[in-house]
Write a protein that holds these residues in place. Structure first.
Motif, PDB file in Angstrom:
ATOM      1  N   UNK A   1       2.848 -13.668 -23.979  1.00 11.88           N
ATOM      2  CA  UNK A   1       2.135 -13.907 -25.233  1.00 11.88           C
ATOM      3  C   UNK A   1       2.766 -13.046 -26.314  1.00 11.88           C
ATOM      4  N   UNK A   2       3.087 -13.645 -27.451  1.00 13.06           N
ATOM      5  CA  UNK A   2       3.759 -12.932 -28.520  1.00 13.06           C
ATOM      6  C   UNK A   2       3.186 -13.368 -29.855  1.00 13.06           C
ATOM      7  N   UNK A   3       2.840 -12.410 -30.700  1.00 15.18           N
ATOM      8  CA  UNK A   3       2.417 -12.731 -32.061  1.00 15.18           C
ATOM      9  C   UNK A   3       3.531 -12.324 -33.003  1.00 15.18           C
ATOM     10  N   UNK A   4       4.084 -13.293 -33.710  1.00 10.85           N
ATOM     11  CA  UNK A   4       5.206 -13.037 -34.598  1.00 10.85           C
ATOM     12  C   UNK A   4       4.958 -13.697 -35.947  1.00 10.85           C
ATOM     13  N   UNK A   5       4.872 -12.868 -36.994  1.00 15.71           N
ATOM     14  CA  UNK A   5       4.797 -13.379 -38.361  1.00 15.71           C
ATOM     15  C   UNK A   5       3.796 -14.517 -38.499  1.00 15.71           C
ATOM     16  N   UNK A   6       2.538 -14.230 -38.111  1.00 11.49           N
ATOM     17  CA  UNK A   6       1.422 -15.160 -38.290  1.00 11.49           C
ATOM     18  C   UNK A   6       1.466 -16.385 -37.381  1.00 11.49           C
ATOM     19  N   UNK A   7       2.308 -16.372 -36.359  1.00 11.82           N
ATOM     20  CA  UNK A   7       2.316 -17.443 -35.368  1.00 11.82           C
ATOM     21  C   UNK A   7       2.094 -16.833 -33.984  1.00 11.82           C
ATOM     22  N   UNK A   8       1.131 -17.372 -33.241  1.00 12.45           N
ATOM     23  CA  UNK A   8       0.874 -16.903 -31.885  1.00 12.45           C
ATOM     24  C   UNK A   8       1.603 -17.802 -30.896  1.00 12.45           C
ATOM     25  N   UNK A   9       2.519 -17.240 -30.128  1.00 12.01           N
ATOM     26  CA  UNK A   9       3.253 -17.962 -29.088  1.00 12.01           C
ATOM     27  C   UNK A   9       2.680 -17.554 -27.736  1.00 12.01           C
ATOM     28  N   UNK A  10       2.276 -18.525 -26.932  1.00  8.05           N
ATOM     29  CA  UNK A  10       1.718 -18.239 -25.609  1.00  8.05           C
ATOM     30  C   UNK A  10       2.522 -18.998 -24.565  1.00  8.05           C
ATOM     31  N   UNK A  11       3.159 -18.251 -23.647  1.00  5.71           N
ATOM     32  CA  UNK A  11       3.958 -18.885 -22.614  1.00  5.71           C
ATOM     33  C   UNK A  11       3.543 -18.464 -21.208  1.00  5.71           C
ATOM     34  N   UNK A  12       2.510 -17.607 -21.082  1.00  5.26           N
ATOM     35  CA  UNK A  12       2.011 -17.206 -19.767  1.00  5.26           C
ATOM     36  C   UNK A  12       1.297 -18.380 -19.126  1.00  5.26           C
ATOM     37  N   UNK A  13       1.826 -18.851 -17.995  1.00  6.42           N
ATOM     38  CA  UNK A  13       1.257 -20.027 -17.336  1.00  6.42           C
ATOM     39  C   UNK A  13      -0.132 -19.719 -16.790  1.00  6.42           C
ATOM     40  N   UNK A  14      -1.075 -20.630 -17.086  1.00  8.25           N
ATOM     41  CA  UNK A  14      -2.448 -20.437 -16.654  1.00  8.25           C
ATOM     42  C   UNK A  14      -3.298 -19.665 -17.641  1.00  8.25           C
ATOM     43  N   UNK A  15      -2.720 -19.247 -18.766  1.00  5.98           N
ATOM     44  CA  UNK A  15      -3.496 -18.520 -19.782  1.00  5.98           C
ATOM     45  C   UNK A  15      -4.511 -19.462 -20.423  1.00  5.98           C
ATOM     46  N   UNK A  16      -5.562 -18.875 -20.979  1.00  4.42           N
ATOM     47  CA  UNK A  16      -6.584 -19.657 -21.674  1.00  4.42           C
ATOM     48  C   UNK A  16      -6.874 -19.065 -23.037  1.00  4.42           C
ATOM     49  N   UNK A  17      -7.046 -19.929 -24.036  1.00 13.69           N
ATOM     50  CA  UNK A  17      -7.374 -19.503 -25.395  1.00 13.69           C
ATOM     51  C   UNK A  17      -8.753 -20.059 -25.754  1.00 13.69           C
ATOM     52  N   UNK A  18      -9.624 -19.177 -26.274  1.00  7.19           N
ATOM     53  CA  UNK A  18     -11.006 -19.576 -26.542  1.00  7.19           C
ATOM     54  C   UNK A  18     -11.438 -19.060 -27.910  1.00  7.19           C
ATOM     55  N   UNK A  19     -12.375 -19.759 -28.512  1.00  2.02           N
ATOM     56  CA  UNK A  19     -12.927 -19.327 -29.793  1.00  2.02           C
ATOM     57  C   UNK A  19     -13.986 -18.263 -29.536  1.00  2.02           C
ATOM     58  N   UNK A  20     -13.884 -17.160 -30.246  1.00  2.00           N
ATOM     59  CA  UNK A  20     -14.847 -16.065 -30.138  1.00  2.00           C
ATOM     60  C   UNK A  20     -15.237 -15.664 -31.561  1.00  2.00           C
ATOM     61  N   UNK A  21     -16.265 -16.329 -32.091  1.00  2.00           N
ATOM     62  CA  UNK A  21     -16.670 -16.147 -33.488  1.00  2.00           C
ATOM     63  C   UNK A  21     -15.480 -16.490 -34.403  1.00  2.00           C
ATOM     64  N   UNK A  22     -14.948 -15.534 -35.142  1.00  2.00           N
ATOM     65  CA  UNK A  22     -13.818 -15.808 -36.033  1.00  2.00           C
ATOM     66  C   UNK A  22     -12.502 -15.306 -35.447  1.00  2.00           C
TER      67      UNK A  22
END
Length: 344
Positions: A1-22
Motif C-alpha cells: 500500500x502506497x500513498x503518493x501525491x494524493x493517490x492511494x495505490x493498493x497492491x497487497x492481495x486480499x486487502x480491504x478498503x472500507x468507509x469509516x466516516x470521512x
C-alpha cells in the motif's frame, strides 16, 4: 500500500478498503492493525489484483467525484469509476456526429498517428545519441529514417484502416530500435519486439504496466473534459472498449511510458529481481518492483514539458487534460484542426 501525491495505490492481495466516516480504513491479511486515511487527502484510489472495496466506499467516492481505478496484478487497466458523467451533452453530441463524418474523422485520426510517430522518432533520436555502440547507432538511425517514411504515408492515408496498418509497421520498427537502446549490462535481458497479453519478458512487462497507468491517466482526462471515452476516431468502436482514450493515448506512449521505462532500466532502478515468471510463461513485476515503478511514475508525472501551443511548461499529469480540451475545442468548431502534443 502506497500513498503518493494524493493517490492511494493498493497492491497487497486480499486487502480491504472500507468507509469509516470521512476516512478510508485499510485492512490487510497479515496485519491486525487498522490504518485510516482522510478522504479529503485523496483524489484517486488505484487497486491491483485481488483488493476488496466496500460498496459504501465506492458510493462515497462516486458522490465526491473521486476516481477508483481497477488494474490487474500485472498492471493491465481493467475499469475506472468516477461517478456522474461530467461535461455537457452538446460536446458529446458533436463528438458522435463527427465520428460519422468520414473525412473529418480521418483528419483527427491522422493527427493521433502523426503525434505517435513524431514522439517515437524523438525517443529514437535520443537513443541514437546516447548509445555508445557504433553499430547500434547506425541501426537506430536507419529505423528513424524508416519511421519518417511512415509519417509521410500517414499524412496521405485515405482511410482509417490504412492508418492502422501504418501504425502497425511503425510500432514494429520502433520496438526493434527500443531493444537496441537498452544498455547491454541491463540484467533484465534483451527485448525482441513487443509482446503482451501476457508479456513474456521483463521489458515488455514493464512497458505493459506503464501503458496501463498512461491509459488510466488519459481516460480520466477525457471524462474530466466531458468527452465520451468510448467514441474514438482511430480505434474501432466495440462494447467496453474506450476507443477515444486509446486514441489520445497514442501520442503519449513514447514520452510518458517508453522513455520512463528506458530510464529506469538503463539506470538499473528496475532489475531482474523485480520480476517474476508465472506458470505458463507470463512475466509480472513483483510487489517490490511495482512500488519502485509507481514511485517513479508519480515523480515523472510532476515533470514539466513545454507545450508549443500554450507556449509554457505543463506537468506531465496535466498534458492529457490539455490535449483533451484542445480536441473538445476542435469538435465544437473553435479550432480548425486537432494538433497532437509533441515536446518542444
Amino acid at each position: 500500500m502506497t500513498e503518493l501525491l494524493n493517490t492511494l495505490y493498493v497492491q497487497t492481495q486480499g486487502a480491504g478498503l472500507y468507509l469509516d466516516h470521512d476516512s478510508v480504513r485499510i485492512r490487510t491479511p497479515d496485519d491486525e492493525s487498522r490504518r485510516t486515511l482522510p478522504l479529503r487527502r485523496l483524489d484517486a484510489i488505484v487497486v491491483y489484483g485481488h483488493v476488496n472495496i466496500s460498496s459504501e466506499l465506492q458510493a462515497r467516492c462516486a458522490e465526491d467525484g473521486r476516481s477508483i481505478v481497477w488494474m490487474s496484478r500485472a498492471g493491465r487497466f481493467l475499469s475506472r469509476m468516477e461517478g456522474p458523467v461530467r461535461g455537457n451533452v452538446l460536446l458529446r453530441h458533436a463528438q458522435h456526429q463527427i465520428h460519422d463524418r468520414e473525412q473529418t474523422r480521418l483528419a483527427i485520426a491522422r493527427a493521433f498517428i502523426a503525434g505517435k510517430i513524431q514522439n517515437s522518432r524523438q525517443i529514437m533520436l535520443r537513443g541514437a545519441r546516447d548509445v555508445p555502440d557504433a553499430d547500434r547507432k547506425r541501426d537506430i538511425r536507419a529505423n528513424i529514417k524508416e519511421c519518417e517514411t511512415y509519417l509521410a504515408d500517414a499524412a496521405g492515408a485515405v482511410s482509417v484502416d490504412q492508418l492502422m496498418g501504418i501504425e502497425g509497421k511503425t510500432a514494429q520498427t520502433y520496438y526493434e530500435a527500443f531493444g537496441w537502446m537498452l544498455r547491454p549490462d541491463n540484467d533484465t535481458g534483451p527485448m525482441r519486439g513487443r509482446n503482451r497479453r501476457p508479456p513474456t519478458d521483463p521489458v515488455n512487462a514493464l512497458l505493459s504496466f506503464l501503458y496501463g497507468l498512461t491509459r488510466s491517466l488519459v481516460h480520466g482526462a477525457a471524462e474530466q473534459v466531458g468527452l465520451d471515452p468510448y467514441v474514438g476516431f482511430l480505434h474501432s468502436l466495440r462494447p467496453g472498449k474506450p476507443a477515444l482514450a486509446l486514441d489520445l493515448m497514442e501520442e503519449f506512449r513514447p514520452v510518458l511510458a517508453d522513455r520512463l521505462a528506458l530510464t529506469m532500466l538503463n539506470r538499473h532502478q528496475v532489475q531482474a529481481r523485480h520480476f517474476e515468471t508465472l506458470p505458463g510463461g507470463a512475466v509480472n513485476l513483483t510487489d517490490e518492483g511495482r512500488t519502485i515503478v509507481l514511485t517513479e511514475w508519480q515523480r515523472w508525472k510532476q515533470r514539466e514539458w513545454k507545450h508549443k501551443l500554450l507556449k509554457r511548461g505543463v506537468p506531465a499529469a496535466l498534458l492529457p487534460v490539455v490535449q483533451a480540451r484542445l480536441l473538445a475545442r476542435h469538435l465544437r468548431g473553435e479550432l480548425s484542426d486537432y494538433l497532437p502534443w509533441i515536446p518542444a
